[in-house]
Design a protein around this motif. Sequence first.
Motif, short mmCIF file in Angstrom:
data_model
loop_
_atom_site.label_atom_id
_atom_site.label_comp_id
_atom_site.label_asym_id
_atom_site.label_seq_id
_atom_site.Cartn_x
_atom_site.Cartn_y
_atom_site.Cartn_z
N LEU A 171 0.87 -1.17 0.00
CA LEU A 171 0.00 0.00 0.00
C LEU A 171 0.91 1.22 0.00
O LEU A 171 1.78 1.36 0.86
CB LEU A 171 -0.86 -0.02 1.27
CG LEU A 171 -1.86 1.09 1.46
CD1 LEU A 171 -2.96 1.00 0.41
CD2 LEU A 171 -2.48 0.96 2.85
N THR A 172 0.75 2.10 -1.00
CA THR A 172 1.62 3.26 -1.14
C THR A 172 0.80 4.54 -1.04
O THR A 172 -0.24 4.67 -1.69
CB THR A 172 2.34 3.23 -2.51
OG1 THR A 172 3.07 2.00 -2.61
CG2 THR A 172 3.30 4.39 -2.64
N VAL A 173 1.29 5.47 -0.22
CA VAL A 173 0.62 6.76 -0.07
C VAL A 173 0.63 7.49 -1.40
O VAL A 173 1.66 7.58 -2.06
CB VAL A 173 1.34 7.63 1.00
CG1 VAL A 173 0.69 9.00 1.09
CG2 VAL A 173 1.35 6.93 2.35
N LYS A 174 -0.52 8.00 -1.79
CA LYS A 174 -0.61 8.87 -2.96
C LYS A 174 -0.89 10.27 -2.43
O LYS A 174 -1.98 10.52 -1.88
CB LYS A 174 -1.70 8.41 -3.91
CG LYS A 174 -1.74 9.19 -5.20
CD LYS A 174 -2.76 8.60 -6.16
CE LYS A 174 -2.78 9.42 -7.43
NZ LYS A 174 -3.87 8.95 -8.31
N LYS A 175 0.10 11.16 -2.54
CA LYS A 175 -0.01 12.50 -1.97
C LYS A 175 -1.31 13.18 -2.35
O LYS A 175 -1.78 13.07 -3.48
CB LYS A 175 1.16 13.37 -2.42
CG LYS A 175 2.44 13.09 -1.71
CD LYS A 175 3.50 14.11 -2.09
CE LYS A 175 4.74 13.88 -1.27
NZ LYS A 175 5.74 14.91 -1.48
N GLY A 176 -1.88 13.87 -1.35
CA GLY A 176 -3.07 14.67 -1.59
C GLY A 176 -4.38 13.90 -1.60
O GLY A 176 -5.43 14.48 -1.88
N THR A 177 -4.34 12.58 -1.32
CA THR A 177 -5.57 11.79 -1.36
C THR A 177 -6.16 11.53 0.02
O THR A 177 -7.17 10.86 0.14
CB THR A 177 -5.34 10.45 -2.08
OG1 THR A 177 -4.34 9.71 -1.39
CG2 THR A 177 -4.92 10.66 -3.52
N GLY A 178 -5.55 12.05 1.06
CA GLY A 178 -6.12 11.92 2.39
C GLY A 178 -5.60 10.73 3.17
O GLY A 178 -4.80 9.93 2.69
#
Length: 116
Positions: free
Chosen positions: A11-18
């Motif tokens: 699971l990878t953080v996608k900036k700006g998606t909360g």
Amino acid sequence: AAGWIVKDGMLTVKKGTGNIQTKRKFTDYQLHLEWRIPKVINGTGQGRGNSGLFLGGYGPGDGGYEIQILDNFNNETYVNGQAGSIYKQHAPLANPNRAPGEWNVYDIVWTAPRFN
């Protein structure tokens, strides 16, 4: 629903998606967390692989106690903002970071505060 990326079992953080948070509420718990900073990473200080895990969160957003996730392997930052700290409240006893590209592990035992 957060727009994070799920690929190859990660699971990878996608900036700006909360943020992602549980639907259920928990009081006391144990949590095993594994995380990895990319092998090639740019930035310094808090601008280098910065994220966090909120314990005792309340509602949407960043409320609660944040366990800092940050690449501070050969990357200086302020003492209570490094990996393993309770962000801006308590410094870790040691720098828990492995080199970028290697997996880091936290085992957290959380006893929720009780207020009258």
